[in-house]
Design a protein around this motif. Structure first.
Motif, short mmCIF file in Angstrom:
data_model
loop_
_atom_site.label_atom_id
_atom_site.label_comp_id
_atom_site.label_asym_id
_atom_site.label_seq_id
_atom_site.Cartn_x
_atom_site.Cartn_y
_atom_site.Cartn_z
N THR A 1 21.20 15.21 -52.42
CA THR A 1 21.62 16.54 -52.83
C THR A 1 20.38 17.36 -53.10
OG1 THR A 1 23.15 17.78 -54.25
CG2 THR A 1 21.83 16.04 -55.30
N LEU B 1 27.74 19.07 -53.04
CA LEU B 1 27.84 18.34 -51.78
C LEU B 1 26.79 17.24 -51.75
CD1 LEU B 1 28.19 21.30 -49.22
CD2 LEU B 1 30.03 19.90 -50.19
N VAL C 1 32.41 24.96 -47.34
CA VAL C 1 33.63 24.26 -47.72
C VAL C 1 34.56 25.23 -48.43
CG1 VAL C 1 34.63 22.35 -49.01
CG2 VAL C 1 32.35 22.11 -48.01
N ILE D 1 35.93 21.58 -44.25
CA ILE D 1 34.48 21.69 -44.24
C ILE D 1 34.06 22.13 -42.84
CG2 ILE D 1 34.24 19.19 -43.78
CD1 ILE D 1 31.53 19.38 -45.27
N ILE E 1 29.37 14.08 -44.71
CA ILE E 1 29.17 14.87 -45.93
C ILE E 1 30.28 14.56 -46.94
CG2 ILE E 1 28.98 17.20 -46.87
CD1 ILE E 1 27.99 18.08 -44.09
N ARG E 2 29.91 14.44 -48.21
CA ARG E 2 30.86 14.11 -49.26
C ARG E 2 30.80 15.16 -50.38
NH1 ARG E 2 32.04 11.43 -45.74
NH2 ARG E 2 32.35 9.18 -45.60
N PRO E 3 31.90 15.31 -51.14
CA PRO E 3 31.85 16.19 -52.31
C PRO E 3 31.05 15.56 -53.43
CG PRO E 3 33.98 15.10 -52.19
CD PRO E 3 33.23 14.73 -50.93
N PHE F 1 32.11 19.23 -57.64
CA PHE F 1 32.95 19.99 -56.72
C PHE F 1 34.39 19.99 -57.24
CE2 PHE F 1 35.80 20.44 -53.09
CZ PHE F 1 35.28 21.57 -52.49
#
Length: 375
Positions: A90, A238, A296, A346, A368-370, A374
């Motif tokens: 991040t 993210l 997003v 996204i 990609i992940r939250p 988020f």
């Protein structure tokens, strides 16, 4: 009109000849351009790149002749984006933290505006006011913009350091026919806090141009002298398990006017820093130069926010997951989308000249992940 649309329309007016008249063409977003005011920062390409890479930026590796990428040292098959926070890369933390704030202000949010600048933002509901503290490794001066014709400029001292003060007085009844560019009372203090560290403190009312934010010079002094050399993590929106080679995270911020949103820019790790004093910016989306932009939000928000037509797309499968490709977007770019948790999409906007195939871009998107913050 939300802040994304405001910021994008401002950007597009500068490039009107190059942009076709299509769908919503909101070429981007973000800096958390908290309102259409002229005080915003800039997203560009790079200066903390070396530090960021040294901190452990992962890269993609080519895996076989079918041209798909996998995160280095990770399983080759990505999982569908979910609402569960996971580990990963991040944005780097701000090098400073806020100390004491005037009464009524809540904890700050922290955004990465560019690879060399951050903004810490705190708000007060009553009387309504916003305080923003921008810290940068590049020199800061008074922001450009029409607001300056209403401002009084002077030099003050903060903790033994000379600082530039710009004050736009509160004028009840403005803006009016004779003062259409007046954006309300505004205070800005800019100074060099230490070698290679500049600070700009802004105070205004984010939501009501005609109200006085009721911030005093004593308040600004308290904020400035309370800054501490203690890292402040950027709001964890993210996570990137890996980044395409030669890119670094160049901006990361939410849309403060639309819940459940996040945006990021991936920029070249080695490029000249852009100016940080423009009248709009940070997380000012420059889709003419950022190789990859990520947005997003709700489906229409994410797609149109990157300049694509939500009615024009094709679908394909990558590792059993549906990915959509949109056409008729911002000139020189194409857009992919997939689901991102419940009721969220996204979107990934890729510059055509950036060497990333459709399949590799899809794998980037699916990885990609939250983050933990988020919502």
């Amino acid at each position: 009109m939300n802040e994304i649309e405001n910021s994008v329309r401002l950007m597009l007016t500068e490039r009107a000849d190059a942009v076709p008249e299509r769908y919503d063409l909101l070429s981007g977003v973000r800096r958390t351009i908290r309102r259409r005011r002229t005080r915003r920062r800039v997203v560009t390409g790079s200066a903390l790149a070396v530090a960021l890479l040294a901190a452990g930026t992962a890269t993609w590796s080519v895996h076989g002749p079918d041209d798909h990428l996998v995160p280095a040292d990770r399983p080759p098959s990505p999982v569908t984006a979910s609402a569960t926070p996971v580990t990963g890369l991040t944005a780097p933390a701000s090098p400073i933290s806020l100390g004491r704030l005037p009464d009524g202000f809540g904890p700050p949010t922290v955004t990465l505006d560019s690879p060399f600048s951050w903004t810490l933002t705190a708000t007060r509901p009553s009387p309504p006011a916003t305080i923003e503290v921008q810290v940068s490794t590049e020199e800061l001066t008074a922001r450009d913009g029409a607001w300056q014709k209403y401002a009084n400029f002077s030099t003050i001292e903060i903790a033994g350091t000379k600082a530039s003060l710009a004050t736009v007085p509160y004028h009840p009844g403005w803006p009016d026919a004779s003062h259409q560019s007046y954006l309300g009372a505004y205070f800005e203090v800019t100074y060099q806090r230490k070698p290679r560290q500049w600070v700009r403190i802004e105070a205004y009312d984010r939501d009501h141009e005609t109200l006085d934010p009721k911030i005093t010079m004593d308040d600004l002094q308290v904020i400035a002298t309370g800054l501490a050399d203690r890292p402040s993590p950027v709001t964890d929106l993210l996570r990137f398990p890996a980044l395409p080679a030669n890119l670094t995270i160049g901006a990361l911020a939410p849309d403060h006017e639309v819940a459940g949103t996040a945006s990021a820019l991936l920029v070249y790790a080695v490029s000249a820093p852009a100016p940080v004093n423009r009248p709009y910016g940070a997380t000012q989306w420059d889709l003419t130069s950022a190789p990859i932009a990520v947005l997003v939000g709700a489906d229409q928000y994410a797609v149109t926010g990157l300049g694509a037509n939500p009615k024009t797309f094709t679908s394909f499968q990558v590792d059993g997951h549906e990915v959509r490709r949109y056409g008729e977007g911002y000139p020189g770019r194409w857009v992919l989308t997939t689901s991102f948790g419940r009721d969220r999409t996204i979107a990934l906007s890729v510059m055509e000249k950036f060497p990333l195939s459709e399949k590799r871009a899809a794998r980037t998107l699916l990885a990609i992940r939250p983050g933990a913050d988020f919502r």
